[in-house]
Each structure stands twice: as structure tokens, then as C-alpha cells.
Write a protein that holds these residues in place. Sequence first.
Motif, PDB file in Angstrom:
ATOM      1  N   ARG A 116      96.003  64.691 -40.382  1.00 27.23           N
ATOM      2  CA  ARG A 116      94.766  65.142 -39.736  1.00 27.23           C
ATOM      3  C   ARG A 116      95.023  65.514 -38.280  1.00 27.23           C
ATOM      4  O   ARG A 116      94.494  66.509 -37.772  1.00 27.23           O
ATOM      5  CB  ARG A 116      93.686  64.054 -39.824  1.00 27.23           C
ATOM      6  CG  ARG A 116      92.326  64.520 -39.335  1.00 27.23           C
ATOM      7  CD  ARG A 116      91.270  63.450 -39.471  1.00 27.23           C
ATOM      8  NE  ARG A 116      91.483  62.331 -38.563  1.00 27.23           N
ATOM      9  CZ  ARG A 116      90.626  61.318 -38.403  1.00 27.23           C
ATOM     10  NH1 ARG A 116      89.510  61.284 -39.119  1.00 27.23           N
ATOM     11  NH2 ARG A 116      90.886  60.331 -37.571  1.00 27.23           N
ATOM     12  N   SER A 117      95.821  64.726 -37.599  1.00 30.74           N
ATOM     13  CA  SER A 117      96.143  65.038 -36.207  1.00 30.74           C
ATOM     14  C   SER A 117      96.902  66.365 -36.118  1.00 30.74           C
ATOM     15  O   SER A 117      96.611  67.198 -35.251  1.00 30.74           O
ATOM     16  CB  SER A 117      96.987  63.906 -35.612  1.00 30.74           C
ATOM     17  OG  SER A 117      97.389  64.223 -34.298  1.00 30.74           O
ATOM     18  N   GLU A 119      88.533  56.456 -38.890  1.00 29.92           N
ATOM     19  CA  GLU A 119      89.934  56.177 -39.195  1.00 29.92           C
ATOM     20  C   GLU A 119      90.117  55.336 -40.447  1.00 29.92           C
ATOM     21  O   GLU A 119      91.247  55.179 -40.923  1.00 29.92           O
ATOM     22  CB  GLU A 119      90.600  55.479 -38.001  1.00 29.92           C
ATOM     23  CG  GLU A 119      90.625  56.350 -36.743  1.00 29.92           C
ATOM     24  CD  GLU A 119      91.387  55.681 -35.616  1.00 29.92           C
ATOM     25  OE1 GLU A 119      91.826  54.523 -35.801  1.00 29.92           O
ATOM     26  OE2 GLU A 119      91.552  56.316 -34.558  1.00 29.92           O
ATOM     27  N   LYS A 139      94.578  69.288 -36.773  1.00 30.60           N
ATOM     28  CA  LYS A 139      93.676  69.548 -35.650  1.00 30.60           C
ATOM     29  C   LYS A 139      94.389  70.359 -34.572  1.00 30.60           C
ATOM     30  O   LYS A 139      93.815  71.304 -34.002  1.00 30.60           O
ATOM     31  CB  LYS A 139      93.145  68.250 -35.053  1.00 30.60           C
ATOM     32  CG  LYS A 139      92.088  68.480 -33.981  1.00 30.60           C
ATOM     33  CD  LYS A 139      91.434  67.196 -33.529  1.00 30.60           C
ATOM     34  CE  LYS A 139      90.285  67.490 -32.570  1.00 30.60           C
ATOM     35  NZ  LYS A 139      89.604  66.254 -32.122  1.00 30.60           N
ATOM     36  N   TRP A 159      82.501  67.035 -34.997  1.00 35.70           N
ATOM     37  CA  TRP A 159      82.815  65.661 -34.592  1.00 35.70           C
ATOM     38  C   TRP A 159      82.890  64.724 -35.795  1.00 35.70           C
ATOM     39  O   TRP A 159      83.770  63.866 -35.881  1.00 35.70           O
ATOM     40  CB  TRP A 159      81.735  65.180 -33.604  1.00 35.70           C
ATOM     41  CG  TRP A 159      81.963  63.796 -33.081  1.00 35.70           C
ATOM     42  CD1 TRP A 159      83.000  63.394 -32.277  1.00 35.70           C
ATOM     43  CD2 TRP A 159      81.165  62.650 -33.324  1.00 35.70           C
ATOM     44  NE1 TRP A 159      82.876  62.063 -31.984  1.00 35.70           N
ATOM     45  CE2 TRP A 159      81.753  61.574 -32.614  1.00 35.70           C
ATOM     46  CE3 TRP A 159      79.998  62.414 -34.043  1.00 35.70           C
ATOM     47  CZ2 TRP A 159      81.220  60.289 -32.629  1.00 35.70           C
ATOM     48  CZ3 TRP A 159      79.460  61.130 -34.050  1.00 35.70           C
ATOM     49  CH2 TRP A 159      80.063  60.078 -33.354  1.00 35.70           C
ATOM     50  N   TRP A 184      86.245  64.173 -37.637  1.00 35.81           N
ATOM     51  CA  TRP A 184      87.420  63.615 -36.972  1.00 35.81           C
ATOM     52  C   TRP A 184      87.254  62.174 -36.505  1.00 35.81           C
ATOM     53  O   TRP A 184      88.236  61.545 -36.101  1.00 35.81           O
ATOM     54  CB  TRP A 184      87.765  64.459 -35.735  1.00 35.81           C
ATOM     55  CG  TRP A 184      87.896  65.920 -36.008  1.00 35.81           C
ATOM     56  CD1 TRP A 184      86.954  66.889 -35.812  1.00 35.81           C
ATOM     57  CD2 TRP A 184      89.036  66.588 -36.561  1.00 35.81           C
ATOM     58  NE1 TRP A 184      87.425  68.110 -36.189  1.00 35.81           N
ATOM     59  CE2 TRP A 184      88.709  67.978 -36.661  1.00 35.81           C
ATOM     60  CE3 TRP A 184      90.293  66.181 -36.973  1.00 35.81           C
ATOM     61  CZ2 TRP A 184      89.598  68.920 -37.149  1.00 35.81           C
ATOM     62  CZ3 TRP A 184      91.180  67.118 -37.465  1.00 35.81           C
ATOM     63  CH2 TRP A 184      90.833  68.481 -37.549  1.00 35.81           C
ATOM     64  N   LYS A 185      86.065  61.618 -36.553  1.00 30.41           N
ATOM     65  CA  LYS A 185      85.815  60.375 -35.812  1.00 30.41           C
ATOM     66  C   LYS A 185      86.237  59.102 -36.540  1.00 30.41           C
ATOM     67  O   LYS A 185      86.449  58.077 -35.900  1.00 30.41           O
ATOM     68  CB  LYS A 185      84.336  60.288 -35.429  1.00 30.41           C
ATOM     69  CG  LYS A 185      83.381  60.143 -36.605  1.00 30.41           C
ATOM     70  CD  LYS A 185      81.949  59.989 -36.104  1.00 30.41           C
ATOM     71  CE  LYS A 185      80.957  59.849 -37.259  1.00 30.41           C
ATOM     72  NZ  LYS A 185      79.594  59.615 -36.769  1.00 30.41           N
ATOM     73  N   SER A 233      84.745  61.800 -44.243  1.00 21.68           N
ATOM     74  CA  SER A 233      84.918  62.734 -43.123  1.00 21.68           C
ATOM     75  C   SER A 233      85.954  63.800 -43.454  1.00 21.68           C
ATOM     76  O   SER A 233      85.810  64.961 -43.042  1.00 21.68           O
ATOM     77  CB  SER A 233      85.324  61.970 -41.859  1.00 21.68           C
ATOM     78  OG  SER A 233      86.615  61.394 -42.004  1.00 21.68           O
ATOM     79  N   LEU A 276      86.097  68.089 -43.512  1.00 21.16           N
ATOM     80  CA  LEU A 276      87.164  68.861 -42.895  1.00 21.16           C
ATOM     81  C   LEU A 276      87.753  69.898 -43.849  1.00 21.16           C
ATOM     82  O   LEU A 276      87.991  71.048 -43.483  1.00 21.16           O
ATOM     83  CB  LEU A 276      88.258  67.911 -42.392  1.00 21.16           C
ATOM     84  CG  LEU A 276      89.505  68.538 -41.775  1.00 21.16           C
ATOM     85  CD1 LEU A 276      89.146  69.330 -40.538  1.00 21.16           C
ATOM     86  CD2 LEU A 276      90.524  67.450 -41.428  1.00 21.16           C
TER      87      LEU A 276
END
Length: 569
Positions: free
Chosen positions: A302-303, A284, A306, A278, A281-282, A240, A244
Motif C-alpha cells: 500500500r505504501s 492498519e 501510494k 483518506w 489509507w488510514k 479500506s 483503494l
Amino acid sequence: MTTLLGDDAARAAIRSDLDTTLVVEAAAGTGKTTELVRRIVALVARGERLSRMAAVTFTDKAAGEMKLRLRRGLEQARQQALASRGAGEAGAEQRVAHLEQALAELEVARIGTIHAFCADLLRERPIEANVDPSFEMASEDQVAALLERAFDDWFTRTLVAPPAVLTRLLRRGGFDDDRGASGMLRAAALTLVDDRDFDAPWPPPPSFDRERAIDELVEALLGIDALAAEGSSGSRLVTSLQLLVAPATEASARERRVGLGRDYDGLEAQLCALPTKWDAWKFEGYPREFPAGVRDELLQRRSDIKDALTRFAEQVEAELASALRELLRDVVHDYEALKGRAGWLDFTDLLLRTRELLVRDESVRTAWQRSFSHLFVDEFQDTDPLQADILLLLASDPDAPLPGLAQQREAWRLARVIPGKLFVVGDPKQSIYRFRRADVRIYEGVKRHLAAGGAAVLYLSTSFRSLPGIQALVNAAFAPNMLPTDDGTQARYVPLEPFRVAGSAQPAVIALPVPRARLWREGPVKGSVEESLPDAVGAFIAWLVSASGWTVEEAGERVPVAPRHVCLL
């Protein structure tokens, strides 16, 4: 403010308290249009002329149904008055005469849409309104064709030497008519045409260094990419993150390979799209897929990225919106010119010209105010600011001055409504549809203004349409969540009260099972529920219409359930 809480008391007030302005809130199935018609009939029987009343709603179909209901109501009242006259009741002769006169005036009565009502008013005063006396109301298809022509001509001219703001937008999707930049601009132009009465320029947002912001975001994404390389290649978190950071890694590779400068417009488009990806980011991941502490650092980075991407997108969107609005003004001007040459007025024109004339010309305003004894408004939740101004100004006292009216953006706030002249009914919960610029804040604001001036706010809660089980489910779902707000952005929920009797042979509410649900963590996977729906619902409906033996009420009789009784939402 006077508020009657009981349903029976509210219905009695509608039919008998004829000298009080009423605001009636009622959900679907509570008979609000029926009560509106009964109030008109009661006024006519008292001696008020139907020719001096106006009843408006917001669709041609609803207006036609209102006129049919009024005809039935007048005829039923006439038959009752004839019977009373035969019994020698005092006043019955006058009631018969009043009702017969209303029936004779019904075909020319002002019962229709708000737009048709405004068109009639403008045709009475074309010179004062500065409109062609022979203007035609443009249909939605005609409006769409004119706007299409105005936009296409503007777009072709502008592309000869496109300004920077247009070039930046085109990088987001090119010329795809539905989803690309052209489609976005076309939709924006339509919105500006509909809202052309809000013509003040949008202030540009605070300036920011776009190129520096893009450089910083690219570096942050490349840092995440380098850290993610320490994880397992099979990790879904790593996969993921590759989605990004793709814009940054691809841009860097291209810059090294081609040797050209950074493509800031292209990167802007890609970076603004990232917060809504989506899949990026989904996931973990798991600690075992990374060296100690790396996974936690990746998730924190990542947070942070964003948040930074979201702020960047908001700044860019605000900047583009302000600049594009000014650019698209030419489309609005071209559309107006085409419409003027055709001799047409669209729906917004009808409201704008009527409102402007009421505000500007006191002699016209007072003449129209004196010409109407009563105004009735159905589906009031669909009222927009222009309609609210028109209706409340017409209901105002012609002998009461309105200082500052020309400078007041929302003229209804100055209106001094004559008691009993205005009756409005609506369901504010339906304002979610935003029908032609409807806004629940306008509804709530007008309601509070009228109540402060002595109007009674009534609530109809008995629903004649639904079974008690359905009503209980709806009340349980909405009552805890639909709480009124001080700013009027959320309407008060009025719980439904039962009228019909629940049948014992069949349930009113059924929850279908999900036969092939896949579970993940705390609940079912949404996709598996959606995959099960066609078979589960189809099988239930097949059983319902062919084997259940269940019935529904139709024209006063119980009949077997047939496909025509089924609605899928």
C-alpha cells in the motif's frame, strides 16, 4: 542598513528622520497608520507641499480612514502651531501657513488605493499609455460578468470538437459548475486573467507513457486485492483496501463483461483521485486478522502504490496544466476584447499600463518622478510585483539612468530611491492572505533592496490593542516557529510588547474544556472536539454576557460585556 531596535526610538525616527527612506514593520494594533500620518504632518510642517505627496493603501475603506486621520493630525498640529505663534516662538508663523495650506489641499490630495492612484496617472497621459481618455474603472461585478461571458462563449465553441486534453479533464467531474471540470476551468481562466502579465508559455513536462503507467497501476492494485482476500472480511484494513482497489477491479470487470478496450481517460481520473481518499489509507488492521506476514506485506504494498499513484498524479497534472493553459488563452483574449469594447480597464490593467509606461517612456517616467516629493505606502505586505515596480520607480532619482530597465522583469531591483522620498509600513505576517497577488517574497525582496540602498528598517512592537496575557500567548505560539528564511518565503516574527495593564478581576485568556471528548491512542478524537464546540462555546458566551459581571473598555470607559463585543472565528 540602519536598524533601530527600540520601539520608542523607532517612533521618534519616523517623526523626525525625514530625509531617510524608512521600512516599518509593525503588527496589528501597534499604530503603524498613525505613525505614517504623523510623518506626513511633520513633513508638511517643515514646508513640504501635500499636493506633491501621494499616500496609497489597498482598500477604499483604509484610504478613507487614512484621509480622516490626516485631517485630524493636520488640525491638531495647526492648533499647536497657533499656540506657539501666540507665544512668539520662532518659525511658528511659517508652520501655521504650511499646515493651513495642507488643509486646503487635503480634498484633492492623492490619498487612495493604488489602483485609483494608477488611474489618475493614466488619465494624465492617455495618449502615451495607449488608453481611451474616457476609460472607466471596471468594478469587480463587471469584471466577473465579462469573464463569465467570455468563458461561456469559449466553452460552447470548444465543446463542438473538444481536444483530447479537455476530454480528459471532463472525465473528472463533467459539467458541475462548482466542483466539476467546468468549475475548475472557470477558476483557471480567472487566474490566467489576473496573471496575464506572466504570459510566457509553460514548458510541458517530460513525456511519459500514460497508458503503460495506468496498466502498471491497475496490475499493482489487483495484486493488492488478491492479497487482501486472505484477510478477515471484518478487518478495517481490508475494507479500506477495497476502496483503494475499486477502480482497478471495476475496470477489469467491465472490460471482461463488455469486451471493449480499456477506458484510460476514466481510469486516469479515478487514479489521480486516490491519493486524497483518506478512508483508503488510514487503517492498519491487526496481525491476528491475517495469516503470518500478510499484513506487513499489504502495508508495504500500500505504501509503494501510494508513492506510485502520487508520482502518476503529479505527471498527469503537470501535463494537463501546461496544455490547458494554452487552450484557455482564448478566454483571456475574448475577455480583453469584450473589456476593450466596453471602454473599461480592470485592476490589473491599471497596474500593467502604468508599469509599462514607466518602463517604456523615459520622459513620462522622469516627469512623474519630479512631480512627487514623497510617497507613502500603507499595508505594504499586500504589494504585488507590478505595484512594487510602480512605487519604487516613482521614488527613484530622475537624474539616475536605469540601464536595462526594459528587459528587467522586476524593475524595482534597478530602482535608486531618493533618500527620504519613500516610506512604507506593513506587517509581513499578513501576507498569508495573498491579497490580489501579494507575495511575502516581494515584500522581503523590496525591503532588502531598500536597506542595501541606505534605508532604515524599523520595528514597532508595542501593541495598544491587546492585553498582556493575549500577547504572551501569541508570542509563545509564534516566536519559536516563525523564523526568517534566506529566500524571503517566511517573515521574521516581531514579538509584541505590552502597553495596556492587565486587569486583576478577569482573565485575558481562557481555555474551554471539551465536555464530551472521545480518546483514541495518544489523544482526543478530532471529531469529538468539534462536536463539543457548539454547546461549550455557546454556554460560555451565555454566561459571559448574562452572569459573569466582566467588563470591556469602550470609548475610554469600562462597560459590561455585551454580544456586540464577542467575535467567533
